[in-house]
Write an enzyme that holds these catalytic residues in place. Structure first.
Site, PDB file in Angstrom:
ATOM      1  N   SER A   1      49.007  87.178  -7.869  1.00  9.81           N
ATOM      2  CA  SER A   1      47.911  86.365  -7.326  1.00  9.81           C
ATOM      3  C   SER A   1      48.161  86.050  -5.851  1.00  9.81           C
ATOM      4  O   SER A   1      47.256  85.625  -5.146  1.00  9.81           O
ATOM      5  CB  SER A   1      47.769  85.060  -8.125  1.00  9.81           C
ATOM      6  OG  SER A   1      49.013  84.402  -8.220  1.00  9.81           O
TER       7      SER A   1
ATOM      8  N   GLU B   1      51.143  93.437 -17.053  1.00 12.23           N
ATOM      9  CA  GLU B   1      49.891  93.205 -17.786  1.00 12.23           C
ATOM     10  C   GLU B   1      49.645  94.326 -18.782  1.00 12.23           C
ATOM     11  O   GLU B   1      50.013  95.472 -18.543  1.00 12.23           O
ATOM     12  CB  GLU B   1      48.720  93.114 -16.799  1.00 12.23           C
ATOM     13  CG  GLU B   1      48.830  91.920 -15.867  1.00 12.23           C
ATOM     14  CD  GLU B   1      47.629  91.754 -14.939  1.00 12.23           C
ATOM     15  OE1 GLU B   1      46.618  92.472 -15.109  1.00 12.23           O
ATOM     16  OE2 GLU B   1      47.708  90.900 -14.042  1.00 12.23           O
TER      17      GLU B   1
ATOM     18  N   GLU C   1      46.078  84.637 -20.931  1.00 13.00           N
ATOM     19  CA  GLU C   1      45.185  84.151 -19.865  1.00 13.00           C
ATOM     20  C   GLU C   1      43.712  84.291 -20.246  1.00 13.00           C
ATOM     21  O   GLU C   1      43.282  85.335 -20.752  1.00 13.00           O
ATOM     22  CB  GLU C   1      45.434  84.938 -18.556  1.00 13.00           C
ATOM     23  CG  GLU C   1      44.465  84.524 -17.455  1.00 13.00           C
ATOM     24  CD  GLU C   1      44.806  85.031 -16.061  1.00 13.00           C
ATOM     25  OE1 GLU C   1      45.828  85.724 -15.897  1.00 13.00           O
ATOM     26  OE2 GLU C   1      44.027  84.715 -15.145  1.00 13.00           O
TER      27      GLU C   1
HETATM   28  O1  KIV Z   1      49.574  86.434 -10.731  1.00 11.12           O
HETATM   29  C1  KIV Z   1      49.611  85.323 -11.284  1.00 11.12           C
HETATM   30  O2  KIV Z   1      49.659  84.274 -10.641  1.00 11.12           O
HETATM   31  C2  KIV Z   1      49.562  85.298 -12.743  1.00 11.12           C
HETATM   32  C3  KIV Z   1      49.355  83.978 -13.395  1.00 11.12           C
HETATM   33  C4  KIV Z   1      47.991  83.501 -13.163  1.00 11.12           C
HETATM   34  C5  KIV Z   1      49.719  84.014 -14.819  1.00 11.12           C
HETATM   35  O3  KIV Z   1      49.677  86.295 -13.356  1.00 11.12           O
END
Ligand code: KIV
Length: 290
Positions: free
Chosen positions: A68, A138, A205
């Protein structure tokens, strides 16, 4: 050759965590779920920088260097363009800024899906270059073979099911998952496959609550919810969302602060003083010795 990560306390901006603590380990996180129950929920937050890690470390069990960071730090439109190099650099900073939490680093899109061998090379690079203890990837059933391959070779893996942002181009958006019977069944099957393959924990999620609960009850390893359920074995949020860095946040985020307002107000005050020539003042200027 062993590497020790230390905060440089000799510079004025280095402000180490209150007391260096012994770092938690992946097995200790996995062992928090006993007979299907996790007495004390597991706390995870994202961290991307050393200073952020210093401030969060004592309050968390796990720090996630999430991909993220693509959106949060780099202003990218999704996590898809994030690279291994970005992840390794930010993970190294987070490891340098923490003493206590287990640091988990996200495998970026394109760095692991092709084969277990590709995943091993990417994961090994991330752990070697950063000092992080585990990777996250993922995907469910399709990634089970890879999870088994990595864990058998000494790389702890956290899984991630439900809304998987790297698959945004397949999913068509960031909507909650598990509303149809087929989708719900797939999420549970995915989580079970990762659990059986040896994942030490699984992020769940953007999943409707009953399915998040079913997943949590169906797997032996802890689940970490985000937009899922308080009945998951732990919770994670993107730190900047939780701090109130952005005006618009998803429904599942609770803003625990309003850091955007603090930054704006502080910058405005600074700008005002610079324009009024009241900064720097006497206290911030050097004078020749008398
Ligand atoms: O990339 C991220 O921050 C995540 C979280 C939202 C679990 O995968």
């Amino acid at each position: 050759m062993s590497t020790t990560f230390q905060i440089d306390t000799s510079t004025s901006r280095a402000n180490p965590t209150p007391a260096p603590m012994k770092r938690l380990t992946v097995p200790r996180i996995r062992q928090r779920k006993v007979g299907g129950t996790t007495e004390e929920p597991i706390v995870m937050l994202t961290a991307y920088t050393a200073r952020q890690a210093q401030l969060l470390d004592a309050h968390c069990d796990l720090l996630l260097v999430g991909d993220s960071l693509g959106q949060v730090i780099y202003g990218l439109p999704s996590t898809v363009p994030v690279t291994l190099e970005m992840m390794a650099n930010h993970a190294a900073a987070v490891v340098r800024g923490s003493y206590h939490s287990v640091v988990v680093v996200d495998m970026p899109f394109g760095a692991y899906e092709a084969s277990p061998q590709q995943a091993f090379e990417s994961a090994a690079r991330l752990l070697k270059e950063s000092g992080a203890a585990a990777v996250k990837l993922e995907g469910g059933e399709a990634m089970a073979e890879t999870v088994a391959f990595l864990t058998r070779r000494g790389i702890p893996v956290m899984g991630h099911v439900g809304l998987t942002p790297q698959a945004v181009n397949m999913l068509g958006g960031y909507m909650a998952r598990g509303r149809s019977d087929a989708e719900a069944e797939k999420i549970v099957t995915d989580a079970k496959a990762l659990d059986e393959a040896g994942a030490f924990a699984i992020v769940v999620e953007g999943v409707v609550e009953p399915i998040a609960i079913e997943v949590t009850q169906s797997v032996a390893c802890p689940t970490i919810g985000i937009g899922a359920s308080a009945q998951c074995d732990g919770q994670v949020l993107v730190t900047e969302d939780m701090l109130g860095m952005f005006e618009r946040v998803p429904r599942f985020v609770k803003k625990y602060g309003n850091i955007a307002e603090t930054i704006e107000q502080t910058a405005a005050k600074y700008a005002e003083e610079v324009r009024a020539r009241s900064f720097p003042g006497e206290e911030q200027t050097y004078q020749p010795k008398a």
